[in-house]
Design a protein around this motif. Structure first.
Motif, mmCIF file in Angstrom:
data_model
loop_
_atom_site.group_PDB
_atom_site.id
_atom_site.type_symbol
_atom_site.label_atom_id
_atom_site.label_comp_id
_atom_site.label_asym_id
_atom_site.label_seq_id
_atom_site.Cartn_x
_atom_site.Cartn_y
_atom_site.Cartn_z
ATOM 1 N N GLU A 1 0.833 -1.196 0.000
ATOM 2 C CA GLU A 1 0.000 0.000 0.000
ATOM 3 C C GLU A 1 0.874 1.254 0.000
ATOM 4 O O GLU A 1 1.550 1.553 0.975
ATOM 5 C CB GLU A 1 -0.903 -0.002 1.222
ATOM 6 C CG GLU A 1 -1.917 -1.122 1.218
ATOM 7 C CD GLU A 1 -2.785 -1.113 2.459
ATOM 8 O OE1 GLU A 1 -2.927 -0.053 3.088
ATOM 9 O OE2 GLU A 1 -3.296 -2.189 2.795
ATOM 10 N N GLY A 2 0.865 1.982 -1.105
ATOM 11 C CA GLY A 2 1.605 3.236 -1.198
ATOM 12 C C GLY A 2 3.114 3.076 -1.170
ATOM 13 O O GLY A 2 3.827 4.042 -0.976
ATOM 14 N N ASN A 3 3.614 1.866 -1.338
ATOM 15 C CA ASN A 3 5.056 1.623 -1.292
ATOM 16 C C ASN A 3 5.571 1.230 -2.666
ATOM 17 O O ASN A 3 4.809 1.023 -3.598
ATOM 18 C CB ASN A 3 5.381 0.498 -0.296
ATOM 19 C CG ASN A 3 5.031 0.894 1.121
ATOM 20 O OD1 ASN A 3 5.276 2.009 1.535
ATOM 21 N ND2 ASN A 3 4.436 -0.015 1.852
ATOM 22 N N SER A 4 6.864 1.105 -2.777
ATOM 23 C CA SER A 4 7.467 0.648 -4.021
ATOM 24 C C SER A 4 7.004 -0.761 -4.347
ATOM 25 O O SER A 4 6.658 -1.538 -3.472
ATOM 26 C CB SER A 4 8.992 0.650 -3.901
ATOM 27 O OG SER A 4 9.474 1.945 -3.692
ATOM 28 N N CYS A 5 7.012 -1.055 -5.621
ATOM 29 C CA CYS A 5 6.674 -2.402 -6.085
ATOM 30 C C CYS A 5 7.978 -3.179 -6.300
ATOM 31 O O CYS A 5 8.945 -2.642 -6.828
ATOM 32 C CB CYS A 5 5.902 -2.340 -7.389
ATOM 33 S SG CYS A 5 4.309 -1.524 -7.237
ATOM 34 N N LEU B 1 14.690 -14.312 -0.294
ATOM 35 C CA LEU B 1 14.093 -13.100 -0.837
ATOM 36 C C LEU B 1 12.589 -13.057 -0.594
ATOM 37 O O LEU B 1 12.031 -12.024 -0.239
ATOM 38 C CB LEU B 1 14.405 -12.984 -2.325
ATOM 39 C CG LEU B 1 15.896 -12.846 -2.660
ATOM 40 C CD1 LEU B 1 16.108 -12.852 -4.160
ATOM 41 C CD2 LEU B 1 16.474 -11.591 -2.051
ATOM 42 N N ARG B 2 11.915 -14.176 -0.763
ATOM 43 C CA ARG B 2 10.467 -14.222 -0.516
ATOM 44 C C ARG B 2 10.172 -13.951 0.957
ATOM 45 O O ARG B 2 9.250 -13.210 1.295
ATOM 46 C CB ARG B 2 9.893 -15.569 -0.948
ATOM 47 C CG ARG B 2 8.366 -15.593 -0.924
ATOM 48 C CD ARG B 2 7.789 -16.817 -1.590
ATOM 49 N NE ARG B 2 8.082 -16.947 -2.986
ATOM 50 C CZ ARG B 2 7.447 -16.303 -3.972
ATOM 51 N NH1 ARG B 2 6.494 -15.457 -3.682
ATOM 52 N NH2 ARG B 2 7.762 -16.513 -5.221
ATOM 53 N N THR B 3 10.986 -14.514 1.857
ATOM 54 C CA THR B 3 10.813 -14.268 3.286
ATOM 55 C C THR B 3 10.996 -12.791 3.602
ATOM 56 O O THR B 3 10.238 -12.212 4.380
ATOM 57 C CB THR B 3 11.801 -15.123 4.104
ATOM 58 O OG1 THR B 3 11.518 -16.497 3.859
ATOM 59 C CG2 THR B 3 11.700 -14.837 5.585
ATOM 60 N N LYS C 1 6.109 -6.854 4.280
ATOM 61 C CA LYS C 1 4.657 -6.716 4.166
ATOM 62 C C LYS C 1 3.971 -6.858 5.524
ATOM 63 O O LYS C 1 2.980 -6.185 5.801
ATOM 64 C CB LYS C 1 4.114 -7.760 3.193
ATOM 65 C CG LYS C 1 2.638 -7.659 2.960
ATOM 66 C CD LYS C 1 2.153 -8.698 1.978
ATOM 67 C CE LYS C 1 0.652 -8.619 1.835
ATOM 68 N NZ LYS C 1 0.110 -9.678 1.026
ATOM 69 N N ALA C 2 4.502 -7.702 6.391
ATOM 70 C CA ALA C 2 3.922 -7.933 7.713
ATOM 71 C C ALA C 2 4.256 -6.812 8.704
ATOM 72 O O ALA C 2 3.832 -6.858 9.847
ATOM 73 C CB ALA C 2 4.404 -9.272 8.261
ATOM 74 N N GLY C 3 5.031 -5.819 8.260
ATOM 75 C CA GLY C 3 5.336 -4.683 9.128
ATOM 76 C C GLY C 3 6.558 -4.870 9.999
ATOM 77 O O GLY C 3 6.821 -4.061 10.881
#
Length: 65
Positions: free
Chosen positions: A13-17, A47-49, A55-57
């Protein structure tokens, strides 16, 4: 260097992709979407972790100014 096959971008949300990619030898890459020529590489799982943790903050303290 092998050609990197990039996945669809992951956008917060509102961050880089970010985009994850792999080459034919199984190496994993991550880059900011639109800047795939500037990437970091590690295992796909690492990398996925990292993305899931962001994403989890779990990295919010790094993003605050």
């Amino acid at each position: 260097m092998s050609e990197i096959q990039w996945e669809e971008a992951f956008c917060g949300e509102g961050n880089s992709c970010f985009r994850l990619g792999t080459d034919e030898t199984g190496n994993a890459y991550i880059a900011v979407s639109g800047q795939e020529d500037r990437f970091i590489t590690d295992s796909r799982e690492a990398l996925r972790t990292m993305i899931l943790d962001i994403k989890a903050g779990k990295a919010d303290h790094l993003l605050q100014s």
